[in-house]
Design a protein around this motif. Structure first.
Motif, PDB file in Angstrom:
ATOM      1  N   ASN A 183       6.335  23.089  16.835  1.00 34.49           N
ATOM      2  CA  ASN A 183       6.998  23.265  15.542  1.00 34.49           C
ATOM      3  C   ASN A 183       6.973  21.920  14.815  1.00 34.49           C
ATOM      4  O   ASN A 183       6.482  20.922  15.351  1.00 34.49           O
ATOM      5  CB  ASN A 183       8.429  23.787  15.722  1.00 34.49           C
ATOM      6  N   ASP A 184       7.486  21.889  13.611  1.00 38.55           N
ATOM      7  CA  ASP A 184       7.403  20.670  12.805  1.00 38.55           C
ATOM      8  C   ASP A 184       8.100  19.495  13.469  1.00 38.55           C
ATOM      9  O   ASP A 184       7.639  18.360  13.404  1.00 38.55           O
ATOM     10  CB  ASP A 184       8.018  20.916  11.421  1.00 38.55           C
ATOM     11  N   THR A 211      -4.100  27.222  11.774  1.00 39.01           N
ATOM     12  CA  THR A 211      -5.461  26.755  11.955  1.00 39.01           C
ATOM     13  C   THR A 211      -5.451  25.242  12.112  1.00 39.01           C
ATOM     14  O   THR A 211      -4.566  24.547  11.594  1.00 39.01           O
ATOM     15  CB  THR A 211      -6.368  27.127  10.771  1.00 39.01           C
ATOM     16  N   ILE A 212      -6.442  24.759  12.815  1.00 41.93           N
ATOM     17  CA  ILE A 212      -6.546  23.323  13.036  1.00 41.93           C
ATOM     18  C   ILE A 212      -6.706  22.622  11.690  1.00 41.93           C
ATOM     19  O   ILE A 212      -6.078  21.596  11.431  1.00 41.93           O
ATOM     20  CB  ILE A 212      -7.735  23.030  13.972  1.00 41.93           C
ATOM     21  N   LEU A 229      -4.206  19.681  10.123  1.00 42.39           N
ATOM     22  CA  LEU A 229      -4.706  18.343   9.795  1.00 42.39           C
ATOM     23  C   LEU A 229      -4.595  18.063   8.303  1.00 42.39           C
ATOM     24  O   LEU A 229      -4.414  16.914   7.898  1.00 42.39           O
ATOM     25  CB  LEU A 229      -6.152  18.183  10.259  1.00 42.39           C
ATOM     26  N   ALA A 230      -4.674  19.112   7.495  1.00 40.44           N
ATOM     27  CA  ALA A 230      -4.532  18.923   6.051  1.00 40.44           C
ATOM     28  C   ALA A 230      -3.105  18.500   5.719  1.00 40.44           C
ATOM     29  O   ALA A 230      -2.870  17.721   4.792  1.00 40.44           O
ATOM     30  CB  ALA A 230      -4.894  20.203   5.309  1.00 40.44           C
ATOM     31  N   GLU A 231      -2.155  19.007   6.484  1.00 45.47           N
ATOM     32  CA  GLU A 231      -0.759  18.622   6.268  1.00 45.47           C
ATOM     33  C   GLU A 231      -0.566  17.129   6.465  1.00 45.47           C
ATOM     34  O   GLU A 231       0.180  16.484   5.738  1.00 45.47           O
ATOM     35  CB  GLU A 231       0.139  19.362   7.265  1.00 45.47           C
ATOM     36  N   ASP A 232      -1.215  16.606   7.494  1.00 48.89           N
ATOM     37  CA  ASP A 232      -1.106  15.186   7.802  1.00 48.89           C
ATOM     38  C   ASP A 232      -2.228  14.834   8.775  1.00 48.89           C
ATOM     39  O   ASP A 232      -2.252  15.342   9.897  1.00 48.89           O
ATOM     40  CB  ASP A 232       0.262  14.893   8.440  1.00 48.89           C
TER      41      ASP A 232
END
Length: 458
Positions: free
Chosen positions: A306-307, A275-276, A280-283
């Motif tokens: 991917n990461d 999910t978007i 965005l919560a990751e970074d």
RNA sequence: GCGUCGGUGCCCGAGCGGCCCAAGGGAACGGCCUGCAAAGCCGUACAGUCGCGGGUUCAAAUCCCGCCCGGCGCUCCA
């Protein structure tokens, strides 16, 4: 301006319906669940197209619909013991918030399917009256084989479609031909319905977009866009409806490629979507990184996310921001109107060839490199180079120089930076390094330049 | 199976018949700058079979044919 038209199957000259104007319809989401990165790609593609046209001086009318009634919404409402409008309202808000967080401009019009039912009924009546459609107990259907050029958009004949594509779904026995598709679905128990000359029911999927696009943009509007997974059946059937009604549909069709994860299309059915909001919560930096990834890959080519790819893109964005800091640090006037005309030409010619954003971004990064070099060398050419890079990056909505450059008013940090300058002047490097480490722990990076230190939030 | 898009360096990824001994970004290495860094600049190594095989052309990563591999689509559903 040239673009790849899906219908013609080649890159063609873009000639708008009206000089200096672009009418663009891009299929929006069905709102019943989390928007994921696939939605982000679709929306960003047309956001970039729209921004480029506007920067080029076109007056753009961008329409993106919201499908707020369909099986998924009905099922979700049932599962959560609530109503379809509640589900649609909630998830539309989530969708719009996600789009905002990605700096995607809101379309000029965001029509809802449920607001256009009357137009849809009128449209279907035209098809009934001219013999293109027929009603059965289960709904109203389009006589697909009566439509001239049905399947041209997917480059297949009706026979080819019938031969290869009809083994997936149970065929409604009331239809005259398995190829025929629903314009209007007769009411089923518990479903929301609207009245029509053929009894209560709800519109089919494709009729929504036809009624909304022609209703808002008018006949012969310029561009119809969407994900390439919509070419068939959705866009093929939209087009068939318009043709059957003797309406002139879009002049051009453009389709963006998919966003894959683990080698497969990201989708809800595969349960492999990101999910978007999660990304965005990751970074938070991922918003701009995502945009850079989209820009550095052509819109008609699949993207594998991917990461590692995300991290690479974040570093690319840092390079753009660093140049602006450097320029600001040496006192370049960001309001200057000086530009590098030659670079702008290269940027334009890249974009004018089917939205060649990767090439256009290469020009931006070349400007960044040259601007950095000119700044280091103290040359006045730094100003047009830096400002052209910033302007062009911002044509794409990258918001270079907007983010964290002017973090004013943080007097504590300013004091620490000043203290470090003093320490350095006294050759107390241990103290200087201690302050720098302390700032780093606060999320502040200090960079020394010829004209003194500059700092930013990392 | 059919349609469609693609297969380019360590990774991502441009390349619209000659300007391609192949852009740009990331990572690596060396140098400059720095008290040391960071950022930046310069340079180097990476693609020497641009999936494979044919062909067209004075000239092909770019056009044509075949094959292999992958994505997407193939009905009332994003």
């Amino acid at each position: 301006m040239k673009l790849y038209d899906t219908l013609q199957g080649e890159i063609v000259e873009f000639v708008p319906r009206n000089d200096g104007e672009v009418s663009l319809y891009a299929c929006g989401p069905t709102v019943y669940s989390h928007p994921h990165l696939g939605h982000a790609r679709q929306a960003m593609t047309y956001d970039i197209v729209r921004r480029y046209f506007e920067w080029s001086g076109y007056r753009v009318h961008h329409v993106a619909n919201v499908t707020d009634i369909d099986d998924n919404i009905i099922n979700r409402a049932l599962a959560e013991d609530t109503t379809e409008p509640e589900i649609a309202k909630y998830w539309e808000a989530v969708y719009i918030e996600a789009m905002d967080s990605l700096n995607i401009l809101p379309p000029h019009d965001r029509p809802h399917a449920t607001e256009f039912v009357e137009e849809m009924v009128d449209f279907i009546e035209v098809l009934m009256n001219n013999g293109s459609a027929y009603a059965t107990d289960s709904g109203v259907y389009l006589r697909v084989r009566s439509v001239e050029g049905y399947g041209d958009l997917v480059h297949r004949t009706p026979d080819e479609i019938a031969e290869h594509g009809l083994n997936r779904v149970e065929v409604d026995e009331t239809k005259e031909d398995p190829l025929d598709f629903a314009l209007w679905k007769a009411a089923k128990p518990g479903e929301p319905t609207w009245d029509s000359p053929w009894g209560p029911g709800r519109p089919g999927w494709h009729i929504e977009c036809v009624a909304m696009s022609l209703g808002i943009l008018g006949d012969g509007f310029d561009i119809h866009g969407g994900g390439n997974d919509l070419v068939f059946p959705h866009h093929t059937n939209e087009r068939a409806e318009a043709i059957a009604a003797n309406r002139t549909f879009s002049k051009y069709w453009i389709h963006n490629a998919m966003l894959n994860i683990g080698g497969e299309k990201m989708s809800k059915s595969l349960n492999n979507f990101n999910t978007i909001a999660d990304v965005l919560a990751e970074d938070p930096a991922n918003a701009r990184a995502l945009r850079l990834i989209m820009l550095q890959t052509h819109y008609r080519k699949d993207i594998e996310i991917n990461d590692a790819v995300m991290a690479q893109a974040r570093d690319g964005i840092k390079r753009l921001d660093a140049m602006v800091r450097k320029a600001t640090g040496v006192g370049i006037d960001l309001s200057s109107t000086e530009r590098d005309a030659e670079a702008i030409d290269r940027f334009r010619s890249a974009m004018d060839h089917d939205f060649g954003t990767p090439d256009a971004m290469a020009t931006v990064f070349e400007l960044v490199r040259d601007a950095n070099g000119a700044i280091d060398a103290g040359k006045s050419a730094a100003t047009p180079l830096a400002l052209t890079a910033i302007e062009l990056a911002n044509v794409f909505g990258l918001e270079v120089g907007v983010a964290d450059v002017a973090s004013e008013g943080d007097s504590d940090i300013e004091a620490m930076v000043a203290a470090r300058v003093d320490a350095k002047a006294n050759k107390d490097f241990a103290e200087a390094d201690r302050i720098r480490d302390e700032l780093r722990e606060m999320g502040i990076t200090v960079e020394d330049t010829a004209t003194g230190p500059i700092w930013h939030r990392s």
